[in-house]
Write a protein that holds these residues in place. Structure first.
Motif, PDB file in Angstrom:
ATOM      1  N   LYS A  53      31.938  41.141  34.780  1.00 26.24           N
ATOM      2  CA  LYS A  53      32.373  42.054  35.835  1.00 26.24           C
ATOM      3  C   LYS A  53      31.177  42.294  36.760  1.00 26.24           C
ATOM      4  O   LYS A  53      30.020  42.176  36.330  1.00 26.24           O
ATOM      5  CB  LYS A  53      32.827  43.402  35.256  1.00 26.24           C
ATOM      6  CG  LYS A  53      33.952  43.305  34.249  1.00 26.24           C
ATOM      7  CD  LYS A  53      35.265  43.083  34.922  1.00 26.24           C
ATOM      8  CE  LYS A  53      36.381  43.152  33.883  1.00 26.24           C
ATOM      9  NZ  LYS A  53      37.654  42.814  34.405  1.00 26.24           N
ATOM     10  N   SER A  55      29.977  44.987  37.741  1.00 26.12           N
ATOM     11  CA  SER A  55      29.179  46.092  37.195  1.00 26.12           C
ATOM     12  C   SER A  55      28.093  45.611  36.231  1.00 26.12           C
ATOM     13  O   SER A  55      27.069  46.272  36.067  1.00 26.12           O
ATOM     14  CB  SER A  55      30.091  47.095  36.484  1.00 26.12           C
ATOM     15  OG  SER A  55      30.788  46.453  35.429  1.00 26.12           O
ATOM     16  N   GLU A  56      28.299  44.470  35.611  1.00 23.27           N
ATOM     17  CA  GLU A  56      27.322  43.937  34.664  1.00 23.27           C
ATOM     18  C   GLU A  56      26.211  43.143  35.354  1.00 23.27           C
ATOM     19  O   GLU A  56      25.193  42.843  34.731  1.00 23.27           O
ATOM     20  CB  GLU A  56      28.016  43.022  33.660  1.00 23.27           C
ATOM     21  CG  GLU A  56      29.077  43.742  32.824  1.00 23.27           C
ATOM     22  CD  GLU A  56      29.909  42.769  32.010  1.00 23.27           C
ATOM     23  OE1 GLU A  56      29.516  42.489  30.862  1.00 23.27           O
ATOM     24  OE2 GLU A  56      30.934  42.289  32.529  1.00 23.27           O
ATOM     25  N   SER A  62      27.206  49.446  39.551  1.00 21.33           N
ATOM     26  CA  SER A  62      27.491  49.598  38.120  1.00 21.33           C
ATOM     27  C   SER A  62      28.863  50.233  37.850  1.00 21.33           C
ATOM     28  O   SER A  62      29.374  50.158  36.739  1.00 21.33           O
ATOM     29  CB  SER A  62      26.397  50.420  37.438  1.00 21.33           C
ATOM     30  OG  SER A  62      26.328  51.706  38.028  1.00 21.33           O
ATOM     31  N   ASP A  65      34.357  47.535  38.669  1.00 24.33           N
ATOM     32  CA  ASP A  65      34.976  46.776  37.592  1.00 24.33           C
ATOM     33  C   ASP A  65      35.597  45.453  38.066  1.00 24.33           C
ATOM     34  O   ASP A  65      36.380  44.849  37.366  1.00 24.33           O
ATOM     35  CB  ASP A  65      36.061  47.653  36.924  1.00 24.33           C
ATOM     36  CG  ASP A  65      36.370  47.203  35.520  1.00 24.33           C
ATOM     37  OD1 ASP A  65      35.455  46.716  34.835  1.00 24.33           O
ATOM     38  OD2 ASP A  65      37.539  47.315  35.114  1.00 24.33           O
ATOM     39  N   SER A  66      35.238  45.004  39.274  1.00 19.76           N
ATOM     40  CA  SER A  66      35.814  43.771  39.825  1.00 19.76           C
ATOM     41  C   SER A  66      35.413  42.562  38.997  1.00 19.76           C
ATOM     42  O   SER A  66      34.279  42.456  38.519  1.00 19.76           O
ATOM     43  CB  SER A  66      35.345  43.560  41.268  1.00 19.76           C
ATOM     44  OG  SER A  66      35.864  44.559  42.110  1.00 19.76           O
ATOM     45  N   GLU A  67      36.362  41.624  38.887  1.00 25.17           N
ATOM     46  CA  GLU A  67      36.110  40.400  38.132  1.00 25.17           C
ATOM     47  C   GLU A  67      35.165  39.489  38.894  1.00 25.17           C
ATOM     48  O   GLU A  67      35.086  39.528  40.116  1.00 25.17           O
ATOM     49  CB  GLU A  67      37.432  39.675  37.884  1.00 25.17           C
ATOM     50  CG  GLU A  67      38.380  40.502  37.040  1.00 25.17           C
ATOM     51  CD  GLU A  67      39.792  39.937  37.011  1.00 25.17           C
ATOM     52  OE1 GLU A  67      40.292  39.502  38.073  1.00 25.17           O
ATOM     53  OE2 GLU A  67      40.378  39.932  35.932  1.00 25.17           O
TER      54      GLU A  67
END
Length: 189
Positions: A53, A55-56, A62, A65-67
């Motif tokens: 994601k 965020s990672e 952060s 949450d988008s792919e």
């Protein structure tokens, strides 16, 4: 007189892998061609999700949450993005039909933080698909890739990754509509 294949393959073109391509990086792939010149070609696979994601990967985002998609097997430590709509970032490259590649990422981060963008029409990628000079044209001549102009950019963002390959072929009609239903393993046909 045969037309030069490179003259046909312009940025904004979709490359659709032929139905029985066995290269694990490109099985049933749809690649958006972003660049094609004397130095080679650059594209992003539109329908291969990673396990990550945004965020990672991006500290300032952060909360996002988008792919993230796998743009291709080359340099998977690089981060890329495309978006649809009006040009909203300095340095974005037009791929036609209100489809844009890249641009000032700091600007994009700030627009996301300020909720100034529609995240449904942005796609993020790690890595990319690359071809050396003449390689893409050779693969097209060998019928590895079916190519078509991207005329409906919005559908690239609204179609599910699992169905995108099939949807584009069906929309192309004729023999391509039939190909859209081929099984992955021809022995099952």
């Amino acid at each position: 007189m045969e037309e030069n294949p490179q003259s046909q393959i312009k940025p904004g073109t979709l490359l659709i892998s032929e139905p029985f391509l066995q290269d694990e990086n490109f099985v049933r792939s749809v690649v958006l061609l972003c660049e094609n010149n004397e130095g080679g070609a650059f594209g992003l696979i539109l329908n291969k999700l990673s396990i990550l994601k945004v965020s990672e990967l991006i500290d300032r985002l952060s909360f996002l949450d988008s792919e993230v998609y796998v743009g291709g097997p080359v340099e998977q430590n690089t981060f890329h993005f495309i978006y649809s709509g009006e040009c909203m970032l300095e340095g974005s490259i037009s791929l036609g039909n209100n489809l844009w590649w890249g641009g000032d990422f700091n600007q994009l981060e700030q627009k996301i933080i300020n909720s100034e963008v529609n995240l449904d029409y942005i796609r993020f990628f790690i890595g990319y698909s690359g071809w050396s000079e003449g390689q893409l044209e050779e693969e097209i001549a060998e019928k590895t890739w079916i190519h078509t102009p991207c005329t409906e950019a919005e559908s690239l963002f609204t179609s599910s990754p699992e169905e995108l390959w099939r949807i584009i072929l069906k929309n192309m009609g004729g023999e391509y509509q039939i190909m859209a239903n081929y099984p992955i393993d021809p022995r099952l046909n």
